[in-house]
Design a protein around this motif. Structure first.
Motif, PDB file in Angstrom:
ATOM      1  N   GLU B  79       0.634  -1.610  -0.216  1.00 55.88           N
ATOM      2  CA  GLU B  79       0.186  -0.051  -0.022  1.00 55.88           C
ATOM      3  C   GLU B  79       0.947   1.023   0.503  1.00 55.88           C
ATOM      4  OE1 GLU B  79      -0.597  -2.426   2.453  1.00 55.88           O
ATOM      5  OE2 GLU B  79      -1.871  -2.901   3.038  1.00 55.88           O
ATOM      6  N   ASN B  80       1.626   1.242   0.601  1.00 59.56           N
ATOM      7  CA  ASN B  80       2.622   2.466   0.834  1.00 59.56           C
ATOM      8  C   ASN B  80       4.117   2.650  -0.121  1.00 59.56           C
ATOM      9  OD1 ASN B  80       0.903   3.212   3.561  1.00 59.56           O
ATOM     10  ND2 ASN B  80       2.266   2.699   4.865  1.00 59.56           N
ATOM     11  N   TRP B  81       4.809   2.101  -0.659  1.00 58.20           N
ATOM     12  CA  TRP B  81       5.504   1.427  -1.385  1.00 58.20           C
ATOM     13  C   TRP B  81       5.368   0.925  -2.315  1.00 58.20           C
ATOM     14  CZ3 TRP B  81       8.904   5.147   0.777  1.00 58.20           C
ATOM     15  CH2 TRP B  81       8.794   4.803   1.645  1.00 58.20           C
ATOM     16  N   GLY B  82       4.252   0.604  -2.610  1.00 56.70           N
ATOM     17  CA  GLY B  82       4.216  -0.989  -3.962  1.00 56.70           C
ATOM     18  C   GLY B  82       5.202  -1.567  -4.203  1.00 56.70           C
ATOM     19  N   LEU B  83       5.202  -2.535  -3.178  1.00 58.62           N
ATOM     20  CA  LEU B  83       6.329  -3.667  -2.864  1.00 58.62           C
ATOM     21  C   LEU B  83       5.552  -4.542  -2.503  1.00 58.62           C
ATOM     22  CD1 LEU B  83       9.694  -1.077  -1.889  1.00 58.62           C
ATOM     23  CD2 LEU B  83       8.969  -1.945  -4.204  1.00 58.62           C
ATOM     24  N   THR B  84       6.390  -5.742  -3.844  1.00 62.40           N
ATOM     25  CA  THR B  84       6.538  -6.507  -2.727  1.00 62.40           C
ATOM     26  C   THR B  84       7.502  -7.409  -1.779  1.00 62.40           C
ATOM     27  OG1 THR B  84       4.819  -7.758  -4.284  1.00 62.40           O
ATOM     28  CG2 THR B  84       5.921  -9.840  -3.058  1.00 62.40           C
ATOM     29  N   PRO B  85       7.143  -7.659  -0.210  1.00 59.37           N
ATOM     30  CA  PRO B  85       7.685  -7.532   0.198  1.00 59.37           C
ATOM     31  C   PRO B  85       8.057  -9.765   0.340  1.00 59.37           C
ATOM     32  CG  PRO B  85       5.583  -8.424   1.309  1.00 59.37           C
ATOM     33  CD  PRO B  85       5.265  -8.019   0.095  1.00 59.37           C
ATOM     34  N   TYR B  86       9.706  -9.432   0.841  1.00 59.71           N
ATOM     35  CA  TYR B  86      10.435 -11.017   0.907  1.00 59.71           C
ATOM     36  C   TYR B  86      10.918 -11.052   2.184  1.00 59.71           C
ATOM     37  CZ  TYR B  86       8.622 -11.753  -4.427  1.00 59.71           C
ATOM     38  OH  TYR B  86       8.186 -11.495  -5.190  1.00 59.71           O
ATOM     39  N   PHE B  87      10.638 -12.468   2.517  1.00 64.69           N
ATOM     40  CA  PHE B  87      12.136 -12.398   3.784  1.00 64.69           C
ATOM     41  C   PHE B  87      12.917 -13.699   3.686  1.00 64.69           C
ATOM     42  CE2 PHE B  87       9.354  -8.844   5.607  1.00 64.69           C
ATOM     43  CZ  PHE B  87       7.849  -9.413   5.423  1.00 64.69           C
ATOM     44  N   SER B  88      13.777 -13.302   4.203  1.00 69.51           N
ATOM     45  CA  SER B  88      14.780 -14.482   4.383  1.00 69.51           C
ATOM     46  C   SER B  88      15.157 -14.442   5.574  1.00 69.51           C
ATOM     47  CB  SER B  88      15.596 -14.590   3.034  1.00 69.51           C
ATOM     48  OG  SER B  88      15.302 -14.653   1.571  1.00 69.51           O
ATOM     49  N   PHE B  89      15.552 -15.825   6.463  1.00 69.99           N
ATOM     50  CA  PHE B  89      16.343 -16.101   7.333  1.00 69.99           C
ATOM     51  C   PHE B  89      17.485 -16.608   7.489  1.00 69.99           C
ATOM     52  CE2 PHE B  89      12.976 -13.623   9.752  1.00 69.99           C
ATOM     53  CZ  PHE B  89      11.714 -13.938   8.987  1.00 69.99           C
ATOM     54  N   ARG B  90      18.571 -16.693   8.731  1.00 68.94           N
ATOM     55  CA  ARG B  90      19.291 -16.901   8.497  1.00 68.94           C
ATOM     56  C   ARG B  90      19.961 -16.511   9.869  1.00 68.94           C
ATOM     57  NH1 ARG B  90      24.426 -16.518   4.290  1.00 68.94           N
ATOM     58  NH2 ARG B  90      23.480 -17.169   2.801  1.00 68.94           N
ATOM     59  N   SER B  91      20.251 -18.305  10.612  1.00 71.88           N
ATOM     60  CA  SER B  91      20.566 -18.344  12.155  1.00 71.88           C
ATOM     61  C   SER B  91      21.956 -17.974  12.604  1.00 71.88           C
ATOM     62  CB  SER B  91      20.917 -19.442  13.402  1.00 71.88           C
ATOM     63  OG  SER B  91      21.954 -20.331  11.849  1.00 71.88           O
ATOM     64  N   GLN B  92      22.061 -17.044  13.387  1.00 71.05           N
ATOM     65  CA  GLN B  92      23.477 -16.655  13.841  1.00 71.05           C
ATOM     66  C   GLN B  92      24.983 -16.936  13.506  1.00 71.05           C
ATOM     67  OE1 GLN B  92      23.524 -15.449  17.607  1.00 71.05           O
ATOM     68  NE2 GLN B  92      24.514 -13.158  17.161  1.00 71.05           N
ATOM     69  N   SER B  93      25.117 -18.213  13.668  1.00 72.45           N
ATOM     70  CA  SER B  93      25.916 -19.695  13.679  1.00 72.45           C
ATOM     71  C   SER B  93      26.051 -19.546  12.073  1.00 72.45           C
ATOM     72  CB  SER B  93      25.370 -20.811  14.134  1.00 72.45           C
ATOM     73  OG  SER B  93      25.440 -20.954  15.261  1.00 72.45           O
ATOM     74  N   GLU B  94      25.194 -19.717  11.412  1.00 70.71           N
ATOM     75  CA  GLU B  94      25.275 -19.619   9.991  1.00 70.71           C
ATOM     76  C   GLU B  94      25.670 -18.793   8.650  1.00 70.71           C
ATOM     77  OE1 GLU B  94      21.147 -20.820   9.371  1.00 70.71           O
ATOM     78  OE2 GLU B  94      21.311 -22.879   8.720  1.00 70.71           O
ATOM     79  N   GLN B  95      25.482 -17.673   9.752  1.00 71.77           N
ATOM     80  CA  GLN B  95      25.901 -16.541   9.022  1.00 71.77           C
ATOM     81  C   GLN B  95      27.300 -16.457  10.031  1.00 71.77           C
ATOM     82  OE1 GLN B  95      25.396 -14.753   6.521  1.00 71.77           O
ATOM     83  NE2 GLN B  95      26.987 -12.436   6.619  1.00 71.77           N
ATOM     84  N   ALA B  96      27.550 -16.328  10.934  1.00 72.32           N
ATOM     85  CA  ALA B  96      29.441 -16.352  11.253  1.00 72.32           C
ATOM     86  C   ALA B  96      29.508 -17.385  10.091  1.00 72.32           C
ATOM     87  CB  ALA B  96      29.474 -17.128  13.210  1.00 72.32           C
ATOM     88  N   MET B  97      29.125 -18.753   9.998  1.00 67.04           N
ATOM     89  CA  MET B  97      30.294 -19.414   8.947  1.00 67.04           C
ATOM     90  C   MET B  97      30.440 -19.094   7.809  1.00 67.04           C
ATOM     91  SD  MET B  97      30.058 -22.885  10.053  1.00 67.04           S
ATOM     92  CE  MET B  97      27.251 -23.308   9.595  1.00 67.04           C
ATOM     93  N   ARG B  98      29.385 -18.182   7.245  1.00 66.31           N
ATOM     94  CA  ARG B  98      29.783 -17.735   5.749  1.00 66.31           C
ATOM     95  C   ARG B  98      29.711 -16.443   5.550  1.00 66.31           C
ATOM     96  NH1 ARG B  98      28.646 -20.324   1.549  1.00 66.31           N
ATOM     97  NH2 ARG B  98      28.214 -19.342   0.469  1.00 66.31           N
ATOM     98  N   SER B  99      29.757 -15.985   6.459  1.00 64.48           N
ATOM     99  CA  SER B  99      30.141 -13.523   6.576  1.00 64.48           C
ATOM    100  C   SER B  99      29.943 -13.028   4.914  1.00 64.48           C
ATOM    101  CB  SER B  99      31.673 -13.993   7.007  1.00 64.48           C
ATOM    102  OG  SER B  99      31.806 -14.106   7.794  1.00 64.48           O
ATOM    103  N   ASP B 100      28.787 -13.861   4.675  1.00 61.69           N
ATOM    104  CA  ASP B 100      27.796 -13.259   3.113  1.00 61.69           C
ATOM    105  C   ASP B 100      27.676 -11.476   3.849  1.00 61.69           C
ATOM    106  OD1 ASP B 100      26.224 -15.807   2.366  1.00 61.69           O
ATOM    107  OD2 ASP B 100      28.100 -14.851   1.350  1.00 61.69           O
ATOM    108  N   LEU B 101      28.669 -10.719   3.129  1.00 61.94           N
ATOM    109  CA  LEU B 101      28.230  -9.089   3.463  1.00 61.94           C
ATOM    110  C   LEU B 101      26.845  -8.653   3.416  1.00 61.94           C
ATOM    111  CD1 LEU B 101      31.457  -7.589   1.010  1.00 61.94           C
ATOM    112  CD2 LEU B 101      30.997  -7.357   3.678  1.00 61.94           C
ATOM    113  N   ALA B 102      26.501  -9.388   2.421  1.00 63.39           N
ATOM    114  CA  ALA B 102      24.110  -8.877   2.054  1.00 63.39           C
ATOM    115  C   ALA B 102      23.844  -9.354   3.343  1.00 63.39           C
ATOM    116  CB  ALA B 102      23.895  -9.189   0.452  1.00 63.39           C
ATOM    117  N   TRP B 103      24.204  -9.889   4.614  1.00 59.38           N
ATOM    118  CA  TRP B 103      23.610 -10.503   5.687  1.00 59.38           C
ATOM    119  C   TRP B 103      24.289  -9.664   6.757  1.00 59.38           C
ATOM    120  CZ3 TRP B 103      19.751 -13.727   6.235  1.00 59.38           C
ATOM    121  CH2 TRP B 103      19.289 -14.551   5.186  1.00 59.38           C
ATOM    122  N   SER B 104      25.814  -8.641   6.937  1.00 61.01           N
ATOM    123  CA  SER B 104      26.332  -8.076   7.635  1.00 61.01           C
ATOM    124  C   SER B 104      25.846  -7.200   8.628  1.00 61.01           C
ATOM    125  CB  SER B 104      27.712  -8.455   7.475  1.00 61.01           C
ATOM    126  OG  SER B 104      28.269  -9.257   6.825  1.00 61.01           O
TER     127      SER B 104
END
Lengths: 159, 104
Positions: B79-104
């Protein structure tokens, strides 16, 4: 069990297959979760067609892109304000529609995007989203707005 | 329905920040980006890192559903932005192993 139930079970089996799952299992679990929901909605729609022998042919008429557009519109209160409807039913329907939109996009990424690394949490969440959509659908399926949603999945929106 | 047009990124970021403040301690970090989804529709993508305890299988569906609902209700992306929302989740440990910048 129905085909869509088997697909959801397969998605669950894949994401649980190993304590350290490989990318193939995670990506296929996400893809399978999407197709589970896709086939659930197709099955629920064609079940309303009284001529049983024509149902399979009707089932082939569904287009993924149309279904996604319709499902996105359900979540937009400017298009569907659902005034006067039971809020819990509306929320249930939106849960199913949003799950479909989310899962279709994720399916595409899982099937084609080799640059995306899937974690177990990410894949499990998508499979859980499909499972929740299944259970939520059961609670709203007989409501008018839910049946209207099914019919609209076959109709290309005119913007 | 025509989307709401070009998105004011600064304004959107401010709204996302406001919405994120409504989230609970199970959320470690939220990042977002705007772009087209796989069908070409304007979309907002949330990448959410959650605590390892929140990522447990028994609670994952409820926790992630609750987080998505809060962000959805606060931002009203369609309604406010004309955008479709998408959600992705990672655990803290998973991100620590990957260190993907997009998630940092």
């Amino acid at each position: 069990m129905a085909y869509h139930d088997d697909l959801l079970q397969q998605a669950l089996d894949l994401v649980h297959k190993s304590p350290i799952p490989n990318q193939a299992d995670l990506r296929r679990s996400v893809s399978t979760a999407y197709y589970a929901l896709f086939h659930l909605l197709v099955s629920e729609t064609i079940a309303n067609w009284s001529l049983e022998t024509s149902r399979d042919a009707l089932g082939r008429m569904f287009e993924h892109s149309v279904m996604r557009r319709v499902s996105g519109r359900i979540s937009d209160s400017r298009i569907f304000p659902f005034a006067g409807e039971d809020p819990s039913v509306v929320q249930g329907l939106k849960t199913v529609a949003q799950a479909f939109t989310q899962l279709q996009d994720k399916r595409h990424i899982a099937d084609y995007d080799n640059a995306t690394f899937w974690t177990r949490t990410e894949a499990l969440r998508e499979v859980a989203t499909a499972a929740k959509a299944f259970s939520t659908w059961r609670s709203v399926k007989n409501e008018k707005i839910a049946q209207d949603y099914l019919v609209s999945l076959l109709i290309r929106p005119r913007d | 329905m025509v989307p709401s047009g070009f998105v004011n990124q600064t304004e959107l970021a401010s709204e996302v920040e406001r919405a994120v403040r409504m989230l609970g301690p199970e959320v470690v970090r939220v990042r977002h980006s705007v772009g087209a989804d796989t069908s070409g529709e304007p979309s907002i993508f949330f990448r959410i890192v959650i605590t390892d305890s929140a990522a447990g299988e028994e609670t994952l569906a409820d926790v992630t559903g609750h987080i998505a609902t809060i962000l959805f209700d606060e931002l009203r992306p369609y309604e406010n932005w004309g955008l479709t929302p998408y959600f992705s989740f990672r655990s803290q440990s998973e991100q620590a192993m990957r260190s993907d910048l997009a998630w940092s």
